[in-house]
Scaffold this active site. Sequence first.
Site, mmCIF file in Angstrom:
data_model
loop_
_atom_site.group_PDB
_atom_site.id
_atom_site.type_symbol
_atom_site.label_atom_id
_atom_site.label_comp_id
_atom_site.label_asym_id
_atom_site.label_seq_id
_atom_site.Cartn_x
_atom_site.Cartn_y
_atom_site.Cartn_z
ATOM 1 N N SER A 127 0.831 -1.206 0.000
ATOM 2 C CA SER A 127 0.000 0.000 0.000
ATOM 3 C C SER A 127 0.864 1.254 0.000
ATOM 4 O O SER A 127 1.963 1.274 0.570
ATOM 5 C CB SER A 127 -0.889 0.004 1.249
ATOM 6 O OG SER A 127 -1.490 1.273 1.460
ATOM 7 N N GLU A 129 0.291 3.620 1.787
ATOM 8 C CA GLU A 129 0.377 4.036 3.190
ATOM 9 C C GLU A 129 1.701 3.610 3.819
ATOM 10 O O GLU A 129 2.069 4.085 4.889
ATOM 11 C CB GLU A 129 -0.795 3.445 3.985
ATOM 12 C CG GLU A 129 -2.153 4.017 3.620
ATOM 13 C CD GLU A 129 -2.352 5.446 4.080
ATOM 14 O OE1 GLU A 129 -1.713 5.860 5.070
ATOM 15 O OE2 GLU A 129 -3.153 6.168 3.451
ATOM 16 N N TYR A 151 -1.816 0.306 10.239
ATOM 17 C CA TYR A 151 -2.060 -0.339 8.950
ATOM 18 C C TYR A 151 -0.819 -0.234 8.061
ATOM 19 O O TYR A 151 -0.344 -1.223 7.494
ATOM 20 C CB TYR A 151 -3.262 0.302 8.251
ATOM 21 C CG TYR A 151 -3.434 -0.139 6.815
ATOM 22 C CD1 TYR A 151 -3.939 -1.403 6.513
ATOM 23 C CD2 TYR A 151 -3.082 0.703 5.762
ATOM 24 C CE1 TYR A 151 -4.079 -1.814 5.194
ATOM 25 C CE2 TYR A 151 -3.224 0.300 4.446
ATOM 26 C CZ TYR A 151 -3.716 -0.960 4.171
ATOM 27 O OH TYR A 151 -3.853 -1.370 2.869
#
Length: 325
Positions: A127, A129, A151
Amino acid sequence: MKRALITGITGQDGSYLAEYLLDKGYEVYGLVRRVAIEDIRHRMWRINHILKDIHICSASLESFASIYQTILEVQPDECYHLASQSFVSYSFEDEFSTFNTNINGTHYILSSLKQICPDCKFYFAGSSEMFGKAEETPQNENTRFHPRSSYGISKVAGYHLTRNYREAYNMFTVSGILYNHESPRRGYEFVTRKVTSHVAHIKLGKTKELRLGNLEAKRDWGHAKEYVKAMWNMLQNSKPVDLVISSGETHSVKEFVEIAFSCVGLNYKDYIVVDPNFFRPAEVELLQGDCSKAKKEIKWNYNISFKDLIEEMVEHDLELERRNS
């Protein structure tokens, strides 16, 4: 006939990938939690139309025994690990289950593949992120990770687990570092679907406002239907390579909102309420991917515009709300 195992097959990406692999003649197996089998109508709405064409396996990412048994039974040629606790805001509320599911689940799958079918090609869903508070824009495969949520941290751990199994055991394991990708199949808890579903509600007179957090946050948004093609391309490559997958464009939440409301002839300023409760404890202000390596390595190109993506989502939610009225 190639055999593929998809974790997270009931999700947005899993459903598009399953369709894509079926079209290519694969035998498709999907790993789901038992609760999904017990509530097919609600839990499997994205794949109800292809249930007759795929095989469903019950297992939990928190149980090594169930993962091991599933892989032993399926003996996949390719494994696409898409399942995770993927809602970033929730990861701030429950860090423990996020780490347990995302890190241990990835490790259980890799370990099982190594023991049972080490020639199986493995795709890990990374991701953007992972970059978090990025040092440079746009980000590429060499950009240093600085995750700003549990996450993001869990995805960095999964990335390194995947890399380690490739380097230590000579397995074909890759990570796709995917930037935000949306579609009409996106979950309602994500900001993009929250926006388009509320636009439909407001247009039809079902609600009068939309409460959001940071409108200035900028993301690199693409269509999930295109991104699953990159996943498949990565496993067909002659060598395992980790890649950034993105549209290469950045837009703010405010821009997304403005276009979504304009699709139904409304001015977003008349309906938006900025609510501090929706701000993250540690905000990520700007993410933009450089996918030039993916274009070169796997001949993947992104072709759907930001405006077309939003229009498709708004039109879908309008039709859905009209049917439910």
